[in-house]
Design an enzyme around this catalytic site. Structure first.
Site, PDB file in Angstrom:
ATOM      1  N   MET A 136     -16.372   6.783 -40.986  1.00  0.00           N
ATOM      2  CA  MET A 136     -16.647   5.965 -39.816  1.00  0.00           C
ATOM      3  C   MET A 136     -15.655   4.797 -39.785  1.00  0.00           C
ATOM      4  O   MET A 136     -14.612   4.863 -40.405  1.00  0.00           O
ATOM      5  CB  MET A 136     -18.096   5.477 -39.827  1.00  0.00           C
ATOM      6  CG  MET A 136     -19.118   6.591 -40.042  1.00  0.00           C
ATOM      7  SD  MET A 136     -18.900   8.064 -39.034  1.00  0.00           S
ATOM      8  CE  MET A 136     -19.537   7.494 -37.475  1.00  0.00           C
ATOM      9  N   CYS A 137     -15.980   3.729 -39.108  1.00  0.00           N
ATOM     10  CA  CYS A 137     -15.059   2.601 -38.960  1.00  0.00           C
ATOM     11  C   CYS A 137     -15.177   1.635 -40.133  1.00  0.00           C
ATOM     12  O   CYS A 137     -16.050   1.766 -40.986  1.00  0.00           O
ATOM     13  CB  CYS A 137     -15.354   1.858 -37.657  1.00  0.00           C
ATOM     14  SG  CYS A 137     -15.427   2.915 -36.196  1.00  0.00           S
ATOM     15  N   ARG A 138     -14.285   0.669 -40.183  1.00  0.00           N
ATOM     16  CA  ARG A 138     -14.353  -0.449 -41.132  1.00  0.00           C
ATOM     17  C   ARG A 138     -14.216  -1.728 -40.321  1.00  0.00           C
ATOM     18  O   ARG A 138     -13.391  -1.796 -39.393  1.00  0.00           O
ATOM     19  CB  ARG A 138     -13.212  -0.397 -42.147  1.00  0.00           C
ATOM     20  CG  ARG A 138     -13.057   0.899 -42.930  1.00  0.00           C
ATOM     21  CD  ARG A 138     -14.072   1.022 -44.067  1.00  0.00           C
ATOM     22  NE  ARG A 138     -15.374   1.470 -43.574  1.00  0.00           N
ATOM     23  CZ  ARG A 138     -16.481   1.529 -44.328  1.00  0.00           C
ATOM     24  NH1 ARG A 138     -16.442   1.136 -45.571  1.00  0.00           N
ATOM     25  NH2 ARG A 138     -17.598   1.966 -43.808  1.00  0.00           N
TER      26      ARG A 138
END
Length: 255
Positions: free
Chosen positions: A1-3
Site C-alpha cells: 500500500m502507500c507510505r
C-alpha cells in the site's frame, strides 16, 4: 500500500525530511519495509505538502514514481517548513492513477493522506457517500481515499474535533467494510492526527519536533522511534503525544 508521514517542529527543508535521510520517503518509494496487504513498491505517484507562515498549505504532486521526478529535488532543497505532510502511492488494483489522486489532499486548511483501501469499493461506501452534498460527491476524485476525505471534511465542517471525526469515520467505514485498511493522517500547521488500522505507524519525538510515519527513517537502528499498536489514534504536537484505543485493547506504548 502507500507510505506517508507528517512532521511538526523547527523549520527543515523538504529535502532534509523526505530525500536525504537513510530509508527516506524517497527510498520507501522503491524499497518499503512493511507494505502489509499488497504491492512491493510505491510507484504510482507522490505528493508533498507544507504550511506557509500564514497557515495555508502548499502542495506538490506528481503521478509518476518519486524517483523519476527531476524537478522536485531542487524545489525540496529550497522549500523550508515547520509543518509537512507527504506520501508515496501504491494504487489499489482498479484505482486510477494521476497527480490529482496523490496525497496529500487538501481543503485549503489541512492536509490529508490515506494509507490502505476500503474493502468492497465502491458499493461498500455507497450509503455513507449518500450523505454528502451532491456537488461534493460529483467533484470528488474516483478513489476510496477521496471519498474518505470528503466524509471527513463533512464532519469537520459540522464542528467535530479532528480526533473525534477521525475515530468516528474509521468506526463507520469498518462497520460498512470490515476488511478495510484505514491508516488515516491529518495535519495542519499545529497538530497531527493519525490512525492505525491494519497498517504500521511509528512516532519519533525530538526536543523540538515530532514525526509520525508509516516506517522509521533517519536512524540506523530505529531506537528513537516508537511503534504504535494497531487500532489506535495518535494526536501529536511539538509538546505532547496522546495515543488512545480505537478498539477493545489498550494502546500501550513505551514511555
Amino acid at each position: 500500500m502507500c507510505r506517508h508521514l507528517a512532521y511538526l517542529g523547527s523549520p527543515v527543508s523538504l529535502a532534509e525530511l523526505l530525500l536525504d535521510p537513510p530509508h527516506s520517503l524517497l527510498e520507501q518509494s522503491w524499497a518499503p519495509n512493511d507494505m502489509r496487504g499488497g504491492g512491493t513498491v510505491n510507484a504510482d505517484g507522490f505528493g508533498a505538502g507544507w504550511f506557509r507562515d500564514d497557515g495555508t498549505p502548499g502542495v506538490y504532486r506528481n503521478g509518476a514514481a518519486m524517483w523519476t521526478d527531476t524537478s522536485f529535488p531542487p524545489l525540496a532543497r529550497d522549500l523550508r517548513a515547520s509543518a509537512v505532510v507527504a506520501a508515496v502511492r501504491s494504487a489499489t488494483v482498479g484505482m486510477p492513477v494521476g497527480p490529482e489522486l496523490c496525497a496529500p489532499l487538501t481543503d485549503g486548511r489541512r492536509l490529508f493522506s490515506h494509507n490502505g483501501k476500503v474493502g468492497g469499493w465502491p458499493d461498500s461506501l455507497a450509503k455513507l457517500a449518500a450523505r454528502l452534498d451532491p456537488a461534493e460527491l460529483l467533484t470528488a476524485q474516483p478513489t476510496d481515499s477521496a471519498v474518505l476525505w470528503a466524509l471527513l471534511r463533512q464532519r469537520l465542517a459540522d464542528g467535530t474535533a479532528p480526533e473525534t471525526a477521525m475515530a468516528e469515520l474509521v468506526a463507520e467505514v469498518h462497520a460498512a467494510a470490515p476488511d478495510s485498511r484505514l491508516n488515516l493522517l491529518l495535519g495542519d500547521a499545529n497538530r497531527i492526527v493519525a490512525t492505525t488500522w491494519t497498517h504500521s505507524l511509528w512516532v519519533r519525538r525530538e526536543p523540538d519536533a515530532v514525526t509520525v510515519a508509516s516506517e522509521p527513517f533517519g536512524s540506523s537502528d530505529g531506537a528513537e522511534w516508537v511503534e504504535i499498536p494497531d487500532r489506535c489514534l495518535v494526536v501529536a504536537d511539538t509538546e505532547h503525544t496522546e495515543v488512545v484505543s480505537l478498539g477493545e485493547d489498550p494502546c500501550d506504548i513505551p514511555n
